[in-house]
Write an enzyme that holds these catalytic residues in place. Structure first.
Site, PDB file in Angstrom:
ATOM      1  N   GLN A 111      11.516  26.955 -44.570  1.00  0.00           N
ATOM      2  CA  GLN A 111      11.941  27.690 -43.387  1.00  0.00           C
ATOM      3  C   GLN A 111      13.153  27.011 -42.769  1.00  0.00           C
ATOM      4  OE1 GLN A 111       9.933  27.668 -39.334  1.00  0.00           O
ATOM      5  NE2 GLN A 111       9.246  29.667 -40.086  1.00  0.00           N
ATOM      6  N   TYR A 186      12.841  30.195 -30.843  1.00  0.00           N
ATOM      7  CA  TYR A 186      13.858  29.310 -31.414  1.00  0.00           C
ATOM      8  C   TYR A 186      15.196  30.053 -31.438  1.00  0.00           C
ATOM      9  CZ  TYR A 186       9.894  26.339 -32.423  1.00  0.00           C
ATOM     10  OH  TYR A 186       8.770  25.550 -32.287  1.00  0.00           O
ATOM     11  N   ARG A 233      11.992  36.240 -40.792  1.00  0.00           N
ATOM     12  CA  ARG A 233      10.792  36.211 -39.950  1.00  0.00           C
ATOM     13  C   ARG A 233      11.157  36.674 -38.550  1.00  0.00           C
ATOM     14  NH1 ARG A 233       6.231  31.650 -38.323  1.00  0.00           N
ATOM     15  NH2 ARG A 233       4.501  33.045 -38.776  1.00  0.00           N
ATOM     16  N   GLY A 333      -2.008  30.217 -42.225  1.00  0.00           N
ATOM     17  CA  GLY A 333      -1.608  28.906 -41.733  1.00  0.00           C
ATOM     18  C   GLY A 333      -2.789  28.011 -41.479  1.00  0.00           C
ATOM     19  N   ARG A 334      -3.460  28.227 -40.360  1.00  0.00           N
ATOM     20  CA  ARG A 334      -4.613  27.400 -40.010  1.00  0.00           C
ATOM     21  C   ARG A 334      -5.742  27.485 -41.038  1.00  0.00           C
ATOM     22  NH1 ARG A 334      -5.227  29.701 -34.071  1.00  0.00           N
ATOM     23  NH2 ARG A 334      -4.570  31.539 -35.265  1.00  0.00           N
ATOM     24  N   CYS A 358      -9.262  26.702 -33.103  1.00  0.00           N
ATOM     25  CA  CYS A 358      -9.348  25.920 -31.871  1.00  0.00           C
ATOM     26  C   CYS A 358      -7.989  25.352 -31.469  1.00  0.00           C
ATOM     27  CB  CYS A 358     -10.353  24.787 -32.037  1.00  0.00           C
ATOM     28  SG  CYS A 358      -9.850  23.511 -33.235  1.00  0.00           S
ATOM     29  N   CYS A 361      -4.959  21.573 -34.347  1.00  0.00           N
ATOM     30  CA  CYS A 361      -3.850  21.227 -35.238  1.00  0.00           C
ATOM     31  C   CYS A 361      -2.517  21.335 -34.519  1.00  0.00           C
ATOM     32  CB  CYS A 361      -3.862  22.121 -36.483  1.00  0.00           C
ATOM     33  SG  CYS A 361      -3.924  23.896 -36.144  1.00  0.00           S
TER      34      CYS A 361
END
Length: 586
Positions: A111, A186, A233, A333-334, A358, A361
């Site tokens: 990315q 961003y 993205r 992802g998670r 949660c 991370c």
């Protein structure tokens, strides 16, 4: 499963069918999205820890690995130990990383993301730049209000040149794909946001003008770095007044396809989102498949593959999203942080270690720590566990079916005779009560999340041959001939609160706004969960009727009352390393 590749719409396709993005073949329709790990060195070079982390996910079967956000220029660095690609000195490490991913059968992407106003000067060493000089709240270990320098036309061209050079560098390193990060506040996202882009030239005002910066970068990469696939993205909805709207986001997606994007990755949320920035990475109280409708809407506007993200960690849900044509590729992802073998297990019909959503991370990493996970202590420590292995040929009795006991049993089940005994009538222990509390870590708690995690752990144990006895005490016969007895009975409340707290959590009062405000206090949670609880496993272990050669190990809260991550970490360390600061051998 069919082995034919397809391009574009995927109605009726399977999650594990191949697909092509810009001529790059993915072995299945899963993707590891970019998530900062802080595993690079202080300059930004690839380390052994970086390699080990990404190798685990590639070997776990994911189709496309997207290496974390790397800024095309030093002014865009937004985190300490952020991976670098803005200079040729990073190429040897990146080549090594790509080689490992390809060897494991995954396609490789990186990315390209520029922090813009969120690139703290303390990290980059220079003043941050942005479309406009809008003060921006930034958190990188500590809070700061950054005031960026508005980019001149010359400065914008310099940044565009840097993007093209970084894309060329990615191709030289062997990456199959680059992803342009146009989401989450961003730089490209800042240009898209009317609130953060107050320019009056051809890069501000109308949506076409605000999208011009990101789309020009896209067009230049496609023209000047031929043969490199590009994913655009887009955060299609910012969730705050003055942010990008969903209708505008869909239009940007259409323009991205027009200008050469080989796929559109759809997400949502922004650091300025209301009620909180957590909407970017929706925690457990948000519905499953949080952003799936946005991906499905984008599918109506573009013909290139659409990538979707956001609480898609249930394998059945992910497969259904692909099969019904709501998206083409599932970004995990998670879920892949919690279980790097999610893809291989899901394809084989095996239970996966479920992510709790949660956001430990995320929050822990933003506080300066390397990436870690509550339910998978190996995350970020893959190199430490490279040679770890469980014992074999032993008769093991585990006392307690909470997250520590179940994790231990699952890890040692292969090659051993394992029995789990618990006085309760079902697994989970006090961990199930956690879902009834107003908060877990720093997010609102949701009981179904904990139930799903425990349920999949139990299912995994049973699949591996672990026997369970609920509503029972361990007998002398159970323990005397065991090679190993693991005490995972959890902690007990002091002052006679052992019955009061569970009753309170089962009342409406525990879910009231007053309770939510109280539980928002870290000090209260520290007292309720830790200081008022005590691990009595060592005392119990000394009273067990065991044989002379039986080894007794105390893990989790039974050893020391603490957080769920510490309890589960002790189970992993005891099972795979045979030693731990959190596990005691009696």
């Amino acid at each position: 499963m069919p082995e034919t590749c397809s391009q574009g719409r995927s109605d009726g396709a399977g999650l594990f069918d191949p697909i092509e993005i810009g001529g790059v073949r993915l072995r299945n329709r899963t993707l590891l999205p970019s998530m900062t790990t802080r595993l690079a060195d202080d300059v930004g070079h690839v380390t052994d820890a970086t390699i080990a982390y990404y190798r685990a996910r590639a070997e776990g079967g994911v189709g496309l690995v997207t290496v974390e956000m790397a800024s095309p220029e030093i002014a865009g660095k937004h985190r300490f130990r952020e991976l670098g690609i803005y200079d040729d000195t990073f190429l040897p490490g990146l080549r090594r990383l790509v080689a490992v991913l390809h060897e494991a059968g995954a396609a490789a992407s990186i990315q390209l993301g520029h922090g813009g106003s969120r690139a703290r000067g303390a990290v980059s060493g220079v003043t941050p730049v942005a479309p406009s000089a809008v003060p921006t709240p930034v958190f990188e270990i500590e809070h700061e209000i950054a005031v960026p320098e508005a980019m001149s036309p010359e400065r914008m061209r310099e940044t565009m040149d840097a993007y093209v050079a970084a894309a060329r560098r990615a191709q030289q390193a062997g990456f199959d794909v680059v992803e342009l990060h146009g989401a989450h506040g961003y730089l490209i996202s800042q240009f898209l946001s009317p609130m953060e882009n107050t320019r009056t030239d051809s890069y501000g005002g109308t949506l076409a003008n605000r999208a011009r910066f990101g789309l020009e970068i896209l067009r230049r990469i496609k023209a000047e770095v031929p043969g490199l696939a590009v994913i655009f993205r887009i955060g299609v909805e910012d969730f705050f007044p003055g942010g990008l709207t969903a209708e505008e986001g869909m239009q940007v997606g259409r323009w991205a396809e027009r200008d050469g994007a080989d796929a559109v990755s759809v997400t949502a949320g922004h650091y300025r989102s209301l009620p909180a920035a957590e909407r970017m990475i929706p925690p457990m109280a948000y519905p499953a498949a949080t952003f799936l409708d946005y991906a499905a809407r984008m599918k109506e506007h573009v013909t290139v593959p659409v990538i979707g993200v956001g609480r898609l960690g249930d394998p059945e849900l992910a497969a259904r999203a692909v099969a019904t044509g709501q998206l083409d590729v599932v970004a995990l992802g998670r879920p892949l942080i919690a279980d790097p073998r999610w893809v291989a297990k899901a394809q084989a019909g095996e239970p996966v270690r479920r992510c709790l959503a949660c956001n430990h991370c995320v929050t822990d990493m933003r506080s300066g720590a390397r990436l870690s996970c509550v339910v998978n202590p190996v995350t970020g420590r893959e190199a430490d566990f490279a040679d770890a292995s469980a014992p074999t040929g032993r008769r093991i009795v585990v006392l307690g079916a909470g997250p520590a006991g179940l994790s231990y049993a699952s890890l040692v089940a292969d090659g051993n005779d394992v029995t789990v005994i618990d006085r309760a009538d079902r697994p989970g222990g006090a961990f199930r009560l956690t879902g009834l509390a107003p908060r877990f870590n720093d997010v609102a708690a949701a009981e179904p999340t904990f139930a799903a995690y425990i349920g999949e752990l139990e299912r995994d144990c049973r699949r591996k041959g672990v026997r369970f006895r609920f509503g029972a005490e361990a007998t002398r016969a159970d323990l005397h001939d065991a090679d190993v007895v693991v005490v995972a009975t959890g902690a007990h409340y002091r002052l006679g609160l052992g019955t009061v707290v569970p009753r309170l959590l089962h009342t409406r009062a525990a879910r009231s706004s007053v309770a939510a405000r109280l539980f928002a206090s870290p000090r209260l949670r520290d007292w309720l969960y830790y200081r008022l609880r005590a691990g009595r496993g060592a005392d119990l272990a000394r009273r067990l009727p065991i044989g002379a050669s039986t080894e007794v190990v105390v893990i989790g809260d039974a050893a020391r009352a603490g957080k769920a991550r510490e309890a589960i970490t002790s189970a992993f360390d005891a099972a795979l390393h045979r030693s731990s600061l959190h596990a005691r051998t009696v």
